[in-house]
Design a protein around this motif. Structure first.
Motif, PDB file in Angstrom:
ATOM      1  N   ARG A 148       0.956  -1.320  -0.264  1.00 19.63           N
ATOM      2  CA  ARG A 148      -0.046  -0.111  -0.229  1.00 19.63           C
ATOM      3  C   ARG A 148       1.010   1.296   0.075  1.00 19.63           C
ATOM      4  O   ARG A 148       0.454   2.086  -0.525  1.00 19.63           O
ATOM      5  CB  ARG A 148      -1.043  -0.172   1.309  1.00 19.63           C
ATOM      6  CG  ARG A 148      -1.880  -1.248   1.605  1.00 19.63           C
ATOM      7  CD  ARG A 148      -3.028  -0.802   1.602  1.00 19.63           C
ATOM      8  NE  ARG A 148      -2.846  -1.147   4.057  1.00 19.63           N
ATOM      9  CZ  ARG A 148      -2.610  -2.118   4.104  1.00 19.63           C
ATOM     10  NH1 ARG A 148      -2.667  -3.367   3.786  1.00 19.63           N
ATOM     11  NH2 ARG A 148      -2.070  -2.535   5.811  1.00 19.63           N
ATOM     12  N   THR A 161      -5.599   2.559  -6.602  1.00 20.68           N
ATOM     13  CA  THR A 161      -6.631   1.212  -5.629  1.00 20.68           C
ATOM     14  C   THR A 161      -6.921  -0.113  -6.625  1.00 20.68           C
ATOM     15  O   THR A 161      -7.183  -0.799  -5.355  1.00 20.68           O
ATOM     16  CB  THR A 161      -8.017   2.021  -5.437  1.00 20.68           C
ATOM     17  OG1 THR A 161      -8.268   3.338  -5.372  1.00 20.68           O
ATOM     18  CG2 THR A 161      -9.413   0.998  -4.483  1.00 20.68           C
ATOM     19  N   ASN A 221      -3.145  -1.806  -5.966  1.00 23.46           N
ATOM     20  CA  ASN A 221      -3.057  -1.952  -3.947  1.00 23.46           C
ATOM     21  C   ASN A 221      -3.653  -2.953  -3.723  1.00 23.46           C
ATOM     22  O   ASN A 221      -2.897  -4.309  -3.258  1.00 23.46           O
ATOM     23  CB  ASN A 221      -4.204  -1.134  -3.936  1.00 23.46           C
ATOM     24  CG  ASN A 221      -3.203  -0.250  -2.563  1.00 23.46           C
ATOM     25  OD1 ASN A 221      -2.206  -0.755  -1.815  1.00 23.46           O
ATOM     26  ND2 ASN A 221      -3.266   0.973  -2.658  1.00 23.46           N
ATOM     27  N   LEU A 222      -5.391  -3.724  -4.534  1.00 24.50           N
ATOM     28  CA  LEU A 222      -6.080  -4.249  -3.902  1.00 24.50           C
ATOM     29  C   LEU A 222      -5.679  -6.173  -5.107  1.00 24.50           C
ATOM     30  O   LEU A 222      -5.037  -7.048  -4.235  1.00 24.50           O
ATOM     31  CB  LEU A 222      -7.118  -4.375  -4.383  1.00 24.50           C
ATOM     32  CG  LEU A 222      -8.012  -5.752  -3.916  1.00 24.50           C
ATOM     33  CD1 LEU A 222      -7.769  -5.835  -2.070  1.00 24.50           C
ATOM     34  CD2 LEU A 222      -9.301  -5.363  -4.616  1.00 24.50           C
ATOM     35  N   LEU A 262     -14.096  -9.823  -3.456  1.00 21.96           N
ATOM     36  CA  LEU A 262     -13.434  -8.977  -3.345  1.00 21.96           C
ATOM     37  C   LEU A 262     -12.617  -7.861  -4.086  1.00 21.96           C
ATOM     38  O   LEU A 262     -13.049  -6.144  -3.749  1.00 21.96           O
ATOM     39  CB  LEU A 262     -11.706  -9.464  -2.986  1.00 21.96           C
ATOM     40  CG  LEU A 262     -11.982  -9.981  -0.893  1.00 21.96           C
ATOM     41  CD1 LEU A 262     -10.603 -10.578  -1.162  1.00 21.96           C
ATOM     42  CD2 LEU A 262     -12.375  -9.372  -0.092  1.00 21.96           C
ATOM     43  N   GLY A 294     -14.123  -4.805  -3.493  1.00 22.85           N
ATOM     44  CA  GLY A 294     -13.391  -3.883  -2.778  1.00 22.85           C
ATOM     45  C   GLY A 294     -12.598  -2.688  -3.040  1.00 22.85           C
ATOM     46  O   GLY A 294     -11.457  -1.727  -2.619  1.00 22.85           O
ATOM     47  N   THR A 295     -13.124  -2.118  -5.007  1.00 25.95           N
ATOM     48  CA  THR A 295     -12.007  -1.240  -5.574  1.00 25.95           C
ATOM     49  C   THR A 295     -12.916   0.629  -5.555  1.00 25.95           C
ATOM     50  O   THR A 295     -12.987   0.851  -5.569  1.00 25.95           O
ATOM     51  CB  THR A 295     -11.577  -1.917  -6.936  1.00 25.95           C
ATOM     52  OG1 THR A 295     -12.631  -2.742  -7.251  1.00 25.95           O
ATOM     53  CG2 THR A 295     -10.512  -3.451  -6.724  1.00 25.95           C
ATOM     54  N   PHE A 300      -7.329   2.586   2.496  1.00 25.87           N
ATOM     55  CA  PHE A 300      -6.944   2.590   1.193  1.00 25.87           C
ATOM     56  C   PHE A 300      -7.816   4.811   1.206  1.00 25.87           C
ATOM     57  O   PHE A 300      -6.440   5.027   0.336  1.00 25.87           O
ATOM     58  CB  PHE A 300      -8.464   1.837  -0.128  1.00 25.87           C
ATOM     59  CG  PHE A 300      -7.544   0.813  -0.265  1.00 25.87           C
ATOM     60  CD1 PHE A 300      -6.190   0.281   0.314  1.00 25.87           C
ATOM     61  CD2 PHE A 300      -8.234  -0.313  -0.941  1.00 25.87           C
ATOM     62  CE1 PHE A 300      -5.586  -0.766  -0.593  1.00 25.87           C
ATOM     63  CE2 PHE A 300      -8.636  -1.209  -1.149  1.00 25.87           C
ATOM     64  CZ  PHE A 300      -6.858  -1.731  -1.205  1.00 25.87           C
TER      65      PHE A 300
END
Length: 507
Positions: free
Chosen positions: A153, A185, A188-189, A301, A305-306, A448
């Motif tokens: 991250r 983002t 990162n994920l 996810l 998650g994004t 994030f």
């Protein structure tokens, strides 16, 4: 001839629906008595669908202003109850939390959208869902697990800041902030999940990265496509439903990409990832942690998650650009508590209280999922004095609750300072849901958004492209709440951060 066949099919569908409704009413008379009020204008077959406009949360808000904080509508033959008050939300997810712990079954294979009945998002409440949720809480989103990916991250943040510095080091430069935030983002994920970089200049021409970007874009588009066959089953029977034709094709592409990730990890590559960790669990419990379970969790996810983190960060920067005094106050807090000799870090976020208030106020005004993920009661219940039959779709209009003048003072204004003396109650501010089915990834999303926003504020001076304020019009969407127009802004490095920015850019 085709038109005659279609009209005949529609007439047959209408007859079947009416017979089914009459039989259902006779069998469940008690549950259909004292339903929440409905808007006038119910029509055969389509119910109240002709009254529904995009964006959905605003249409439902308008209905609540006329009908009250709980009302019902018919989406075709499906009864939908909409809740728009914090007191009713508290009742739903305290008194009826277990009863409302199910998701509506759409009778579709939604595994490629992360919402299948075996995924943590779409699974019915029961042992399987509890196991998935426990897996998320103890293995995927556990503090120790997230801490192990801190370097990723931090590195992705530095890459974003370095890129911005390179294009603005000579002076004010125009920046597509939405694209920068999305790149940060997603990378990162995906680095946490699979050790992959799929966005940015270095991945632009890679075939695997292109396939992944296409898959993700298509998934988000399908998530925001209204499936007419949910309302008109005849379309499924005669093969005229575009959504359900696209879905299997998308699923095959997704399966191929996900299987490639699993096979790559099985060959011993990229083991220090979430995928690698899940495969290690598969070795000890192969009957439960199947490839299908693992890929379902990964896709959930990616989808959940994004997009939500991207739109929240973009809304926050839009609001700050329209409120330069708030931006300056946040910068002063950063200068005082972090200084100019280093980059802000995740460990700094808990003490950056005003930044936290900005994020809370952004989520209040523009919740990333304005109507939350729907619920479905597993038995008849009574909410707000009205009967809600088993199988009803329950929609919580968080957007409406967040703008309720009975709950919030001056609710339409952007005022982060309100949280300095205000206790945040879950049933009044619920961007991540509430109860058992609340978002398990809320902690990661906050990391994030918090680190991205803090870094942008600390390192650069920001201005609007013109004297006009940033347009805060909402875009059309079924799930998340995007801006109608892409956020662009002017930025230049802050003089006091030049030394740090040069160091970051030379890494």
């Amino acid at each position: 001839m085709e038109a005659e066949m279609l009209y005949s099919a529609l007439a047959l569908t209408f007859a079947i629906i009416m017979v089914h409704r009459i039989l259902s009413n006779s069998q469940n008379k008690r549950s259909l008595i004292n339903l929440p009020p409905s808007p006038p204008g119910w029509l055969p077959i389509i119910g109240h669908l002709h009254l529904i406009k995009n964006p959905l949360h605003r249409t439902l808000y308008d209905c609540s202003q006329k009908l009250g904080s709980i009302f019902s509508v018919w989406f075709g033959s499906r009864l939908v109850v909409v809740v728009s008050s914090s007191s009713l939300v508290e009742e739903c997810f305290t008194k009826y939390d277990i009863v409302l712990a199910n998701r509506p079954d759409l009778h579709l294979d939604l595994r490629s959208l992360g919402a299948s009945t075996i995924s943590v998002i779409g699974a019915p409440y029961g042992d399987h869902w509890r196991n998935l949720r426990k897996l998320c809480d103890l293995e995927v989103f556990a503090p120790t697990r997230l801490a192990s990916f801190l370097s990723i991250r931090r590195d992705e943040r530095d890459r974003m800041i370095s890129g911005l510095y390179k294009i603005s080091s000579a002076g004010l430069a125009k920046v597509n902030l939405e694209a920068k935030i999305a790149e940060l983002t997603f990378n990162n994920l995906m680095r946490m999940l699979a050790g992959k970089i799929y966005y940015g200049e270095e991945a632009e021409d890679e075939e695997e990265a292109k396939r992944f970007r296409d898959m993700t874009k298509e998934a988000l588009e399908l998530m925001n496509t209204f499936n007419l066959a949910e309302i008109f089953p005849i379309l499924r029977w005669i093969g005229c439903n575009g959504f359900e034709k696209q879905l299997p094709v998308h699923s095959r592409k997704t399966d191929e990409i996900m299987q490639g990730l699993l096979d790559e990890h099985r060959r011993g590559e990229r083991q220090n990832t979430m995928v690698g960790h899940l495969l290690s669990l598969q070795e000890s419990q192969p009957d439960y942690y199947t490839d299908e379970i693992i890929t379902g969790l990964i896709i959930s996810l990616i989808i959940a998650g994004t997009d939500a983190s991207v739109v929240t960060t973009e809304w926050a920067m839009s609001l700050l650009l329209n409120h330069p005094k708030v931006l300056e106050k946040a910068r002063q807090e950063m200068d005082t508590l972090v200084g100019h000799e280093r980059m802000v870090e995740e460990d700094d976020l808990p003490k950056l209280r005003y930044l936290h208030y900005i994020i809370l106020e952004t989520l209040r005004l523009f919740p990333s999922v304005p109507t939350l993920v729907p619920h479905e009661p597993s038995e008849d219940c009574n909410i707000g004095g009205y009967n809600v039959p088993k199988g009803t779709m329950i929609i919580v209009n968080a957007w409406a609750i967040h703008r309720d003048p009975k709950v919030w003072d001056d609710p339409m204004s952007f005022k982060p300072d309100r949280f300095e003396t205000l206790e945040v109650e879950t049933h009044k501010l619920l961007p991540f849901g509430m109860g058992r089915r609340g978002c398990p990834g809320a902690g990661l999303a906050k990391k994030f958004v918090g680190l991205a926003l803090a870094s942008l504020i600390q390192c650069f001076d920001w201005e609007r492209i013109s004297a006009e304020k940033i347009d805060l019009k909402e875009g059309a969407s079924r799930i998340t709440l995007p801006k109608a127009t892409t956020l662009e802004a002017m930025c230049k490095p802050r003089h006091v951060m030049e030394k740090v920015l040069r160091q970051v850019s030379n890494v």
